[in-house]
Write a protein that holds these residues in place. Structure first.
Motif, PDB file in Angstrom:
ATOM      1  N   VAL A 103      -6.605  -3.234   2.448  1.00  0.00           N
ATOM      2  CA  VAL A 103      -5.644  -2.128   2.369  1.00  0.00           C
ATOM      3  C   VAL A 103      -6.341  -0.831   1.952  1.00  0.00           C
ATOM      4  O   VAL A 103      -5.691   0.107   1.487  1.00  0.00           O
TER       5      VAL A 103
ATOM      6  N   GLN B 173       2.440  -1.558   4.455  1.00  0.00           N
ATOM      7  CA  GLN B 173       1.688  -2.811   4.405  1.00  0.00           C
ATOM      8  C   GLN B 173       2.192  -3.633   3.232  1.00  0.00           C
ATOM      9  O   GLN B 173       2.285  -3.113   2.113  1.00  0.00           O
TER      10      GLN B 173
ATOM     11  N   ASP C 227       0.815  -1.220   0.000  1.00  0.00           N
ATOM     12  CA  ASP C 227       0.000   0.000   0.000  1.00  0.00           C
ATOM     13  C   ASP C 227       0.845   1.265   0.000  1.00  0.00           C
ATOM     14  O   ASP C 227       0.306   2.362   0.104  1.00  0.00           O
TER      15      ASP C 227
ATOM     16  N   ALA D  20       2.607   2.290   2.273  1.00  0.00           N
ATOM     17  CA  ALA D  20       2.702   2.836   3.633  1.00  0.00           C
ATOM     18  C   ALA D  20       3.108   1.747   4.612  1.00  0.00           C
ATOM     19  O   ALA D  20       2.712   1.762   5.774  1.00  0.00           O
TER      20      ALA D  20
END
Lengths: 352, 352
Positions: free
Chosen positions: A186, A163, A159, A161
Motif C-alpha cells: 500500500v 484499498q 490506505d 484511498a
C-alpha cells in the motif's frame, strides 16, 4: 493533578497536553507528533470532544479496536492521510465481525500513534478506551495484548484511498511478516487495526489508564500541573547537562548511535545509547536505565521532549527515567522489550 | 479430434495431455509443469475426475473463481503446497461473498497455472470452467477479464498454512501493487483468487473453450491425435533447426535474451527474442511472429515443448507459431500483451 480529576473527554484544548504526553512517551522516537496533533485537533474541532472511557465502563462484549498507522514517518509527512482511514477501517471490521466497533484504543500510546486513534475516534463519534498496547514505542507490532495471547488477526489495513486488506494468520510471527508485506503493497504507509478484542479481554490484556496518564504527563510537561517525574510515576532526573559526542553508528540517522550528556558542573557524564528510541543510559559504565524503562531527553530551556533527530551537539538537556510498564518487565516481556531484544549484551548486569 | 469429442471430464489418464497442452501454451515460460502435473494427477487419483463445464452449462449467477499460484517457480518447487490452499481459498470466498464457489477456472491457462486449478477443483469436488483469463503467460496478473472491466477485488490470497488475506482495491493498478506486497509477506508464494464473477459475466469476459483446447493441443503434442499446428488453430512451423548463439542479456537467466535457429539446410536463420517467454521471431530482420502470438519451441526429437531454461546450444528444435487470443490483439489488448509492452520498438512494422 490525580488521574481521577482528569477530564473524561478530550476536547480541543486538551489535545496539546495529550500530544505532549505522547511525545514524552515516545522516548525520542515514535515519530514526531506535530502532524498527528494537528490531525487530532482538527478532528476534535470538527466532530466534538472524544469521550475517554475506562474499560470497566464498557459492556464486557464491547468490541475494542486497537489501531494506528504503520510506515515511515517520512511517508506519513509527505503523503497525508486522506481522512477516510477510520471509516474504511470501521467498514472492514463490520464486514468481518458482523458488528460495529464500540471503542478505539491506541495500539501504541507513544509518539504519533497515541494521537491518531484520538482523531479517528472523533471522526467516528466513538469513545477512546483509556488504555493502550505498549506504553512506549515497540518494534514489530509487539504489544502487551500479544504477550497476553490475544490473537492478532483478523487484522485490517486500509490506505484511505479505497484499498482495504484483511489478514488472517495462524501465528503472530506470520501475521507480522504479512503485515509488513501489505504495508509495502500500500505504498509504505497504512492504517492498521489488529488484536481486536472484547472489553472483558482488554481489561486483563491491555495497559490501563494510559490515556489519562499521557494527559497528566503532557500537562506536567507543559508546566500546567505537577512534575513530569511524578506524572510518569516515580520518575527521576538522571542528569542535566550538554549533549556531547553525538554519534550515529550508521550512514542513516535511524540506524542508532550514542551520545554523552556532560553535567554542567563537569562532575558527571551520562552515556545514552539509542536506536529508534533511547534504550540505555550508563553512568561511568554502570547501567542506570534500560529499555523498557521510559528514557526521555528534554530540552532544558523549553521543557520539550526531544526526538533523536532533533539532538544537536552542545544542546542543554535534562534526562529523565521512569519505570516502563510492568508487563514489559516480566521474562516474556523483556524478551521483546529488554536490552537483549535490541542487541545489547549487558553481561549479566542487573539494570539499576 | 474436434473439441466436442473431447472428454467432459479430466480423469487420471487425461492429466498428462492437459499438462502437455499447458506446457505448449507456456511459450517457453509459465513455470515448468512437472510438479503441477503431479499435484493434479494425485488430486484426481484421490478425489476422482474433474468435470469440465462450458460456461453456458452453469446457471447465470454461478460464482466462478479464477485462481492459481503466484510467486517464483523456484519457491514453488522448494516449498511445496500444503494441499490446504483450495479449502482456504474457498473458505475465504464464502466468508466474503456469503455463498460458496460454484466453479474454478485457471486465471492463466499456461504452464503450471493451467494445472493448479484442476488439482484444486478435484480437491473441492467442483467443476472446472472450460475457460481461462489469458491463454498465454502474462505479467502483472493481466487478464482478458481485466480488459473487459471485471473488478479484480475482493481478491483472496492464502498460503496453505493458515494465512488468509483479503484485498479490496479501487483500481486495478493498486490491486496489483498490493497483491505483490502480500505475496512478499507470505514468503514469495501464494495461492490467489481474483476477478471472481458470475457465469453470465464470465461468458462475455473470459476466453472460452480453452481447457478443451489445451487438452487437444496436449494430445497432439503427445502424438495421440492430430497435429499441434491444427490443434493450436492455424499454427505453422516457422523453422526446424539448431539453436545457435543463445545469449542471456543479464546476469540472471530470467532477464531475457535471444537465440538463433539455423535451419538444417543452412538456408534460413530465425532469431527469437525472449524475456520470461518467447516474445518475437524475426526472419532476416523481418518480424514473423510477435507476442501475443503463441510462439513455442519443441525439441524436435521428443516433441516436448521447451522451457527457456532448457534451451542449449546445438539443440535441434522446431519453432511453431499460432495466433494468440483475439482479445489480446485489440488496441487495448496489445497495450498489455503486444511487443511494446515488453519494450520492443517494432518501429511501425506490422507483425507478420
Amino acid at each position: 493533578m490525580s488521574p481521577d480529576r482528569l477530564p473524561r473527554r478530550i476536547g480541543r484544548r486538551d489535545v496539546a497536553a495529550f500530544a505532549r504526553g505522547c511525545a514524552v512517551l515516545g522516548c525520542g522516537g515514535g515519530g514526531g507528533v506535530t502532524l498527528a496533533e494537528r490531525l487530532a485537533r482538527d478532528a476534535v474541532e470538527r466532530s466534538g470532544p472524544v469521550r475517554v472511557v475506562d474499560l470497566d465502563e464498557l459492556p464486557p462484549d464491547a468490541l475494542v479496536m486497537p489501531c494506528g498507522m504503520l510506515g515511515s514517518p517520512l511517508v506519513f509527512e509527505e503523503r497525508l492521510p486522506t481522512g477516510d482511514e477510520p471509516a474504511e477501517l470501521a467498514a472492514a471490521v463490520r464486514d468481518v465481525h458482523g458488528r460495529p466497533v464500540d471503542a478505539l484504543m491506541p495500539f501504541q500510546l507513544a509518539g504519533a500513534n497515541g494521537l491518531i486513534p484520538l482523531a479517528w475516534a472523533a471522526v467516528l463519534g466513538l469513545p477512546l478506551a483509556d488504555a493502550d498496547g505498549t506504553g512506549r514505542p515497540m518494534p514489530n507490532m509487539a504489544t502487551v495484548m500479544g504477550l497476553a495471547g490475544v490473537p492478532p488477526t483478523p487484522a485490517f489495513v486500509v490506505d484511505g484511498a479505497g484499498q482495504s486488506i484483511t489478514i488472517r494468520a495462524r501465528t503472530r510471527e506470520r501475521f507480522v511478516t504479512t503485515a509488513f508485506g501489505v504495508l509495502a503493497g500500500v505504498g509504505g504507509l497504512g492504517a492498521f487495526a489488529f488484536e481486536l478484542m472484547e472489553a472483558a479481554v482488554a481489561r486483563r490484556a491491555a495497559l490501563r489508564g494510559t490515556v489519562s496518564r499521557a494527559l497528566a504527563i503532557g500537562r506536567a510537561a507543559l508546566g500546567r500541573a505537577g512534575s513530569v517525574e511524578s506524572a510518569l510515576g516515580g520518575g527521576r532526573v538522571l542528569v542535566r547537562g550538554h549533549v556531547r559526542h553525538l554519534r550515529h553508528h550508521g550512514p542513516e540517522q535511524r540506524t542508532g548511535g550514542s551520545l554523552m550528556i556532560d553535567s554542567a558542573d563537569g562532575d558527571r557524564s551520562l552515556r545514552v545509547e539509542f536506536q529508534e528510541e533511547f534504550l540505555l543510559a550508563l553512568d561511568g559504565g554502570r547501567v542506570v536505565a534500560a529499555t523498557p524503562d521510559t528514557i526521555v531527553l528534554f530540552a532544558t530551556e523549553t521543557r520539550r521532549p526531544l526526538l533523536i533527530d532533533e539532538l544537536r551537539e552542545d544542546l542543554l538537556v535534562t534526562a529523565i527515567v521512569a519505570d516502563g510498564p510492568a508487563a514489559w518487565r516480566t521474562p516474556e516481556g523483556l524478551a521483546l522489550a529488554g536490552p537483549a531484544a535490541f542487541g545489547f549484551d549487558l553481561a549479566g548486569e542487573a539494570p539499576r
